[in-house]
Design a protein around this motif. Sequence first.
Motif, mmCIF file in Angstrom:
data_model
loop_
_atom_site.group_PDB
_atom_site.id
_atom_site.type_symbol
_atom_site.label_atom_id
_atom_site.label_comp_id
_atom_site.label_asym_id
_atom_site.label_seq_id
_atom_site.Cartn_x
_atom_site.Cartn_y
_atom_site.Cartn_z
ATOM 1 N N THR A 29 0.179 -2.192 9.499
ATOM 2 C CA THR A 29 0.462 -1.176 10.140
ATOM 3 C C THR A 29 0.155 0.128 9.719
ATOM 4 O OG1 THR A 29 2.473 -2.249 11.089
ATOM 5 C CG2 THR A 29 2.518 0.000 11.202
ATOM 6 N N LEU A 30 0.155 0.360 8.338
ATOM 7 C CA LEU A 30 -0.025 1.778 7.914
ATOM 8 C C LEU A 30 -1.806 1.857 7.967
ATOM 9 C CD1 LEU A 30 0.357 4.093 5.955
ATOM 10 C CD2 LEU A 30 0.111 2.506 3.998
ATOM 11 N N VAL A 31 -2.504 0.856 7.392
ATOM 12 C CA VAL A 31 -3.983 1.262 7.563
ATOM 13 C C VAL A 31 -4.409 1.467 9.112
ATOM 14 C CG1 VAL A 31 -4.632 0.178 5.391
ATOM 15 C CG2 VAL A 31 -4.696 -1.178 7.628
ATOM 16 N N THR A 32 -4.006 0.710 9.992
ATOM 17 C CA THR A 32 -4.606 0.841 11.445
ATOM 18 C C THR A 32 -3.903 2.365 11.972
ATOM 19 O OG1 THR A 32 -2.616 -0.342 12.137
ATOM 20 C CG2 THR A 32 -4.757 -1.376 11.942
ATOM 21 N N SER A 33 -3.014 2.772 11.132
ATOM 22 C CA SER A 33 -2.582 4.218 11.731
ATOM 23 C C SER A 33 -3.520 5.309 11.255
ATOM 24 C CB SER A 33 -0.986 4.281 11.536
ATOM 25 O OG SER A 33 -1.036 4.595 9.849
ATOM 26 N N ILE A 34 -4.163 4.763 10.376
ATOM 27 C CA ILE A 34 -4.914 6.043 9.767
ATOM 28 C C ILE A 34 -6.473 6.163 10.566
ATOM 29 C CG2 ILE A 34 -6.578 6.465 7.689
ATOM 30 C CD1 ILE A 34 -4.042 5.060 6.009
ATOM 31 N N ALA A 35 -7.054 4.961 10.682
ATOM 32 C CA ALA A 35 -8.319 5.138 11.555
ATOM 33 C C ALA A 35 -8.603 3.552 11.917
ATOM 34 C CB ALA A 35 -9.432 5.393 10.465
ATOM 35 N N PRO A 36 -9.544 3.522 12.926
ATOM 36 C CA PRO A 36 -10.111 2.063 13.220
ATOM 37 C C PRO A 36 -10.216 1.233 12.093
ATOM 38 C CG PRO A 36 -11.092 3.730 14.711
ATOM 39 C CD PRO A 36 -10.229 4.496 13.681
ATOM 40 N N TRP A 92 -0.773 -17.364 10.797
ATOM 41 C CA TRP A 92 0.170 -16.191 10.635
ATOM 42 C C TRP A 92 -0.659 -14.858 10.002
ATOM 43 C CZ3 TRP A 92 4.343 -15.487 13.234
ATOM 44 C CH2 TRP A 92 5.134 -16.488 13.517
ATOM 45 N N VAL A 93 -1.286 -15.192 9.059
ATOM 46 C CA VAL A 93 -2.414 -14.182 8.378
ATOM 47 C C VAL A 93 -3.066 -13.330 9.814
ATOM 48 C CG1 VAL A 93 -4.197 -13.320 6.808
ATOM 49 C CG2 VAL A 93 -2.183 -14.851 6.134
ATOM 50 N N ASP A 94 -3.917 -14.177 10.273
ATOM 51 C CA ASP A 94 -4.845 -13.932 11.360
ATOM 52 C C ASP A 94 -4.037 -13.138 12.599
ATOM 53 O OD1 ASP A 94 -6.850 -14.543 9.941
ATOM 54 O OD2 ASP A 94 -7.323 -16.255 11.179
ATOM 55 N N GLN A 95 -2.624 -13.603 12.799
ATOM 56 C CA GLN A 95 -2.114 -13.019 13.870
ATOM 57 C C GLN A 95 -1.689 -11.664 13.714
ATOM 58 O OE1 GLN A 95 1.006 -15.860 15.479
ATOM 59 N NE2 GLN A 95 2.183 -14.050 16.215
ATOM 60 N N ILE A 96 -1.024 -11.570 12.242
ATOM 61 C CA ILE A 96 -0.773 -10.240 11.885
ATOM 62 C C ILE A 96 -1.861 -9.303 12.003
ATOM 63 C CG2 ILE A 96 0.013 -8.838 9.890
ATOM 64 C CD1 ILE A 96 2.003 -11.535 9.034
ATOM 65 N N ILE A 97 -3.020 -9.709 11.403
ATOM 66 C CA ILE A 97 -4.053 -8.867 11.306
ATOM 67 C C ILE A 97 -4.561 -8.470 12.895
ATOM 68 C CG2 ILE A 97 -6.483 -8.650 11.105
ATOM 69 C CD1 ILE A 97 -6.362 -10.580 8.528
ATOM 70 N N LYS A 98 -4.629 -9.375 13.771
ATOM 71 C CA LYS A 98 -4.905 -9.004 15.122
ATOM 72 C C LYS A 98 -4.027 -8.323 15.882
ATOM 73 C CE LYS A 98 -8.197 -12.848 15.222
ATOM 74 N NZ LYS A 98 -8.085 -14.555 15.953
ATOM 75 N N GLY A 99 -2.558 -8.534 15.532
ATOM 76 C CA GLY A 99 -1.606 -8.048 16.269
ATOM 77 C C GLY A 99 -1.375 -6.385 15.858
ATOM 78 N N SER A 100 -1.972 -6.115 14.641
ATOM 79 C CA SER A 100 -1.785 -4.793 14.113
ATOM 80 C C SER A 100 -2.933 -3.810 15.039
ATOM 81 C CB SER A 100 -2.433 -4.638 12.767
ATOM 82 O OG SER A 100 -3.509 -4.981 12.416
ATOM 83 N N GLY A 101 -3.999 -4.342 15.492
ATOM 84 C CA GLY A 101 -4.978 -3.632 16.171
ATOM 85 C C GLY A 101 -6.199 -3.704 15.544
ATOM 86 N N LEU A 133 0.938 -1.207 0.070
ATOM 87 C CA LEU A 133 0.054 0.002 -0.059
ATOM 88 C C LEU A 133 0.993 1.273 0.108
ATOM 89 C CD1 LEU A 133 -2.723 -0.971 2.513
ATOM 90 C CD2 LEU A 133 -2.893 -0.921 -0.049
ATOM 91 N N PRO A 134 0.459 2.310 -0.775
ATOM 92 C CA PRO A 134 1.340 3.336 -1.010
ATOM 93 C C PRO A 134 1.178 4.544 0.167
ATOM 94 C CG PRO A 134 -0.557 3.700 -2.224
ATOM 95 C CD PRO A 134 -0.707 2.183 -1.644
ATOM 96 N N SER A 135 2.141 4.565 0.958
ATOM 97 C CA SER A 135 2.234 5.409 2.437
ATOM 98 C C SER A 135 1.890 6.878 1.897
ATOM 99 C CB SER A 135 3.141 5.086 3.335
ATOM 100 O OG SER A 135 4.314 5.495 2.422
ATOM 101 N N ALA A 136 2.654 7.329 0.774
ATOM 102 C CA ALA A 136 2.715 8.584 0.452
ATOM 103 C C ALA A 136 1.268 9.036 0.011
ATOM 104 C CB ALA A 136 3.484 8.674 -0.856
ATOM 105 N N LEU A 137 0.064 8.141 -0.519
ATOM 106 C CA LEU A 137 -1.050 8.430 -0.784
ATOM 107 C C LEU A 137 -2.017 8.323 0.532
ATOM 108 C CD1 LEU A 137 -2.844 9.004 -3.294
ATOM 109 C CD2 LEU A 137 -3.252 6.532 -3.395
#
Length: 280
Positions: free
Chosen positions: A99-106, A122-131, A63-67
């Motif tokens: 990490t990027l999308v969860t920093s934007i909004a819930p 592992w996918v679910d662990q990453i999703i849940k670990g991101s908040g 995902l493009p962080s600049a955008l």
Amino acid sequence: MVIVWLWGLIGAVLLIGVIIAVIMVSNAFRNRIITEEIILKSLPDVFDGFRILFITDIHRRRLPSALLNPLKGKVDVVLLGGDLTEKNSPLDRLADNMTLVTSIAPTYVVHGNHDYRADISWVDQIIKGSGAKLLMDENVRIEREGASLWLTGVDFPKKGGKTSYRPFPRLTMPNALDVTCRIILVHDPLWLSIQKSVPADLILAGHTHGGQVILPFLGRRHVENFYHKYDAGMFQWPRRDGTGREAKLLISRGFGTSHLPIRWGSPAEMHVLTLRKEKE
């Protein structure tokens, strides 16, 4: 002369092929946000102007962080419509994206078919670990000034197939049809074809990639007839819940690609959706 002419023709064909290939790859990696307003009759007044960042079918892309970073504080929620990754895609890329999308909004997430083909634990662990909140056939109540907006996340069947979905989660509050506004987040819009009723105001889906490669004169090539009509864009879907109303259905072309990183006639996209209350 004939040989020269043939070589010239072959060269022209190869050049055209290279140009088309470059365009197809370029379309596959476009960073494009579609912005639009969606008018909902049942939307509570305090949710007028509520903004959603909707992204689906990321697959292998970063995902493009600049955008996206400029959207912090400008959208109220992020909804991810499945296929956040795929088999053999680097999991650290998924982690960075989350990490990027969860920093934007819930952030709220549903699975897609490719998520289950990856290492789902592992996918679910990453999703849940991101908040982010992973919705597996469940409802979430989003509150604002005492009013509610309901979000229902439909999980893709782990074993695949359009008939193996779990029962659609019902709202437990009384008089739900009269007093609620509901958004459904589902990966594959084909799910709708097996529902007796769809008590919702807005449905967000992906999966189709808009056909991904739409060839001239041949159009979209799908096995399921459903996708010949419901491929990408905004549609009306009958609720069949006794209200006589229709739900709005948005099918995204998605941000990534399936199989080959190419697109033709169906460029990559994500969405910023502003909900508006229908004027009386």
